[in-house]
Design a protein around this motif. Structure first.
Motif, short mmCIF file in Angstrom:
data_model
loop_
_atom_site.label_atom_id
_atom_site.label_comp_id
_atom_site.label_asym_id
_atom_site.label_seq_id
_atom_site.Cartn_x
_atom_site.Cartn_y
_atom_site.Cartn_z
N ARG A 1 0.75 -1.36 0.04
CA ARG A 1 0.14 -0.04 -0.09
C ARG A 1 0.88 1.27 -0.08
N ARG A 2 2.05 1.10 0.37
CA ARG A 2 2.83 2.38 0.53
C ARG A 2 3.63 2.58 -0.63
N ASP A 3 3.48 1.45 -1.71
CA ASP A 3 4.22 1.53 -3.09
C ASP A 3 3.30 2.77 -3.87
N LYS A 4 3.87 3.65 -4.19
CA LYS A 4 3.27 4.48 -4.78
C LYS A 4 2.88 4.49 -6.24
N ALA A 5 3.97 3.37 -6.97
CA ALA A 5 3.59 3.15 -8.39
C ALA A 5 2.24 2.00 -8.42
N THR A 6 2.14 1.47 -7.27
CA THR A 6 0.61 0.55 -7.27
C THR A 6 -0.42 1.44 -6.97
N VAL A 7 -0.37 2.41 -6.18
CA VAL A 7 -1.34 3.52 -5.90
C VAL A 7 -1.68 3.95 -7.21
N ASP A 8 -0.60 4.64 -7.86
CA ASP A 8 -0.98 5.16 -9.29
C ASP A 8 -1.75 4.27 -10.38
N ARG A 9 -1.31 3.02 -10.33
CA ARG A 9 -1.96 1.96 -11.04
C ARG A 9 -3.51 2.04 -10.75
N VAL A 10 -3.64 1.71 -9.25
CA VAL A 10 -4.94 1.53 -8.94
C VAL A 10 -6.00 2.84 -9.11
N ALA A 11 -5.19 3.99 -9.08
CA ALA A 11 -5.82 5.31 -9.17
C ALA A 11 -6.23 5.26 -10.64
N ALA A 12 -5.39 4.94 -11.53
CA ALA A 12 -5.63 4.99 -12.91
C ALA A 12 -7.07 4.09 -13.42
N THR A 13 -6.99 2.95 -12.66
CA THR A 13 -8.13 2.06 -12.72
C THR A 13 -9.39 2.73 -12.40
N LEU A 14 -9.36 3.36 -11.21
CA LEU A 14 -10.64 3.93 -10.61
C LEU A 14 -11.15 5.06 -11.67
N ILE A 15 -9.95 6.04 -12.21
CA ILE A 15 -10.48 6.88 -13.09
C ILE A 15 -11.07 6.24 -14.21
N LEU A 16 -10.67 5.29 -14.83
CA LEU A 16 -11.11 4.43 -15.99
C LEU A 16 -12.53 3.80 -15.57
N GLN A 17 -12.83 3.21 -14.62
CA GLN A 17 -14.05 2.72 -14.10
C GLN A 17 -14.99 3.82 -13.99
N SER A 18 -14.68 4.95 -13.48
CA SER A 18 -15.34 6.33 -13.30
C SER A 18 -16.23 6.49 -14.90
N TYR A 19 -15.03 6.54 -15.81
CA TYR A 19 -15.29 6.98 -17.03
C TYR A 19 -16.37 6.10 -17.71
N LEU A 20 -16.24 4.79 -17.55
CA LEU A 20 -16.82 3.63 -17.98
C LEU A 20 -18.33 3.67 -17.48
N GLU A 21 -18.48 4.10 -16.08
CA GLU A 21 -19.85 3.99 -15.75
C GLU A 21 -20.73 5.32 -15.99
N SER A 22 -19.76 6.41 -16.55
CA SER A 22 -20.54 7.78 -16.85
C SER A 22 -21.07 7.64 -18.12
N ARG A 23 -20.68 6.49 -19.07
CA ARG A 23 -21.28 6.63 -20.57
C ARG A 23 -22.45 6.05 -20.61
#
Length: 136
Positions: A114-136
């Motif tokens: 959870r402290r690995d910032k690279a992992t946090v960035d990947r998960v954040a990108a996934t949440l951004i993408l999921q938000s986009y998919l749900e908004s369509r």
């Protein structure tokens, strides 16, 4: 049907996430250095045609620009220039890092991961993408 790729842009690192070919599922893809982003995207687009790009736009709680907003706006301009045939969408990325931490905790990731910032960035990108998919 092409894939949709999401970008969680930072000055040092960029988190990336991508959909499956049917655009149903958002999956973490990679974390790369911000200087390598355009080259990475060009190579990826040649292997897997992209139907759209989604960029997380940083905003404050008051919906105002942050210190990082101008860099992301510049990135969006470059993406539209480099990939004129691919639509570029902007998505509000408020709370994605906090939500990424919560998702990793709920998923049972250890404290070190959870402290690995690279992992946090990947998960954040996934949440951004999921938000986009749900908004369509």
């Amino acid at each position: 049907m092409g894939r949709v790729l999401a970008i969680d842009y930072g000055h040092k690192r960029v988190g990336l996430a991508v959909t499956d070919p049917l655009q149903l599922i958002a999956t973490p893809l990679a974390t790369i250095h911000s200087q390598e982003l355009l080259a990475y995207l060009k190579a990826y687009h040649q292997r897997e045609p992209l139907e759209a790009l989604v960029v997380g736009m940083p905003r404050t709680l008051g919906n105002e620009a942050t210190d990082a907003t101008s860099a992301v706006v510049g990135l969006v301009r470059r993406l539209r220039k480099e990939f004129p045939q691919v639509p570029v969408h902007e998505i509000d990325e408020r709370f994605t890092s906090r939500m990424a931490h919560a998702a990793m905790l709920a998923g049972g990731l250890g404290k070190k991961d959870r402290r690995d910032k690279a992992t946090v960035d990947r998960v954040a990108a996934t949440l951004i993408l999921q938000s986009y998919l749900e908004s369509r």
